[in-house]
Design an enzyme around this catalytic site. Structure first.
Site, short mmCIF file in Angstrom:
data_model
loop_
_atom_site.label_atom_id
_atom_site.label_comp_id
_atom_site.label_asym_id
_atom_site.label_seq_id
_atom_site.Cartn_x
_atom_site.Cartn_y
_atom_site.Cartn_z
N ARG A 258 -6.04 -0.18 0.60
CA ARG A 258 -5.71 1.14 1.12
C ARG A 258 -6.95 2.03 0.97
NH1 ARG A 258 -4.12 4.99 -2.23
NH2 ARG A 258 -2.89 3.66 -3.59
N HIS A 262 -2.61 7.26 -1.34
CA HIS A 262 -1.26 6.71 -1.16
C HIS A 262 -0.50 7.55 -0.14
CE1 HIS A 262 2.64 4.99 -2.04
NE2 HIS A 262 3.11 6.20 -2.28
N TYR A 271 -7.69 7.37 -10.24
CA TYR A 271 -7.33 6.05 -10.77
C TYR A 271 -8.18 4.91 -10.21
CZ TYR A 271 -4.46 6.16 -6.48
OH TYR A 271 -4.02 6.30 -5.18
#
Length: 361
Positions: A258, A262, A271
């Site tokens: 990705r 998100h 992260y």
């Protein structure tokens, strides 16, 4: 059959071209014309342009939260090349390209992310279920549809999707169990894009891979390079044939990345590292397919001109969606016999938002 060679217990991954567009498994190269390859690249490019513009519209305050698709286009368009008109598509929420291939318009997708109920009314897309945000709940629906297909002895297949994090949901295991027991014609795709929001696959499961989860349910499973259009095309071709001929379901793990957040409410810099993102850029599905086409001498695209053409089309469809009126009755009036206070407050806030949005024009 590729399911035998790429046994998930051996953690082997189906890959046909490398990151530089070189064919590394000519014996597995699918029977696909140069014209189809060229159209597939354009479809992937349109999805990327539309996706990037959708993020921009959201950042401008013209659309609600949106889940970016960038980096996963090869999975979507390969499925779009294989799925038939009478097949069913049961999406999660990050399958824009498959939905477009099935006949859903960007206008309808924009309507959905603008909170308009008409965004789930796909006028020219038969057998497509609405976008599903609750994680995993679409999979039992897919199995139920598959059971009805088998019961009626129809030659159709159900294509359904979930993310890597969704494999930890009970719905995932229940759906695969029933699919295996009933031997229904369902092709399950796990889009393993490495993160379930901020949780990496390494802490999501101790399994060798995600495709291996198929073994417990007695169905074929395969791990595929999700950024390799040809590998995904072959996997979908053989998986759908397996399902369509009464042999039961298949589980595909499409290993991808990705590239964006998100959703537009997420900050991936919290992260994951820039180094990781740069490494995965080398596996960009559009770039890999383009390099293959250049090596084959079938690259005939003016990217700048095509980009401008697609941007105009996407802008047109977004403006059309933006100007569609809202029916607050459809959104709020049919949930309870008597509207509770919290829902009434939401309705008032929504009315205020629409008033603000109208005053901006």
């Amino acid at each position: 059959m590729i399911f035998e060679e790429f046994n998930p217990m051996e953690d082997r991954m189906l890959r046909i071209i490398d990151n530089d567009g070189n064919v590394i498994r000519p014996d597995l190269f699918p029977d696909i014309s140069d014209d189809t390859i060229a159209e597939a690249w354009k479809a992937m490019f349109f999805e990327r342009v539309a996706d990037e513009m959708a993020v921009s519209f959201q950042r401008q305050g013209r659309m609600f939260t949106y889940p970016p698709n960038k980096g996963q286009e090869a999975i979507h368009i390969a499925a779009g090349e294989v799925i038939r008109e009478n097949d069913w598509l049961v999406p999660a929420f990050r399958e824009v390209g498959v939905m477009l291939a099935k006949g859903v318009s960007m206008k309808e997708i924009f309507l959905y992310y603008n909170g308009n109920e008409q965004g789930s009314n796909f006028k020219n897309a038969p057998r497509v279920l609405p976008i599903n945000v609750p994680i995993g709940t679409q999979l039992p629906h897919a199995v139920g549809i598959g059971y009805s297909i088998k019961y009626r002895k129809e030659p159709d297949v159900v294509f359904t999707y979930i993310g890597d994090g969704g494999t930890s949901e009970g719905d995932f295991s229940e759906a695969l169990n029933f699919a295996g027991v009933w031997q229904v014609p369902v092709v399950f795709t796990i889009q393993n894009n490495q993160y379930a929001i901020s949780v990496p696959v390494s802490t999501q499961t101790r399994s060798l891979n995600l495709a291996v989860k198929s073994i417990a349910f007695g169905i074929p499973g395969i791990k595929v390079d999700g950024n390799d259009f040809f590998a995904m095309y072959l996997a979908y071709q053989q998986a759908s044939e397996h399902a369509r001929t009464g042999k039961g379901p298949v589980l595909i793990e499409a290993v991808t990345y990705r590239c964006g957040a998100h959703t537009t409410s997420d900050d991936p810099t919290r992260y994951r590292t820039r180094e990781e993102e740069e490494k995965w850029k080398l596996s960009d599905p559009l770039l890999r397919l383009k390099m293959y086409m250049e090596k084959r001498g079938i690259w005939r695209v003016n990217e700048d001109e095509l980009s401008e053409c697609y941007k105009k089309e996407v802008e047109k469809q977004f403006v059309e969606a933006e100007n569609v009126g809202y029916s607050l009755e459809e959104v709020f009036e049919y949930n309870y016999a008597e509207m509770p206070d919290d829902l009434r407050r939401q309705k008032e806030e929504y009315q205020q938002f629409l008033l603000w949005k109208g005053n901006r024009k």
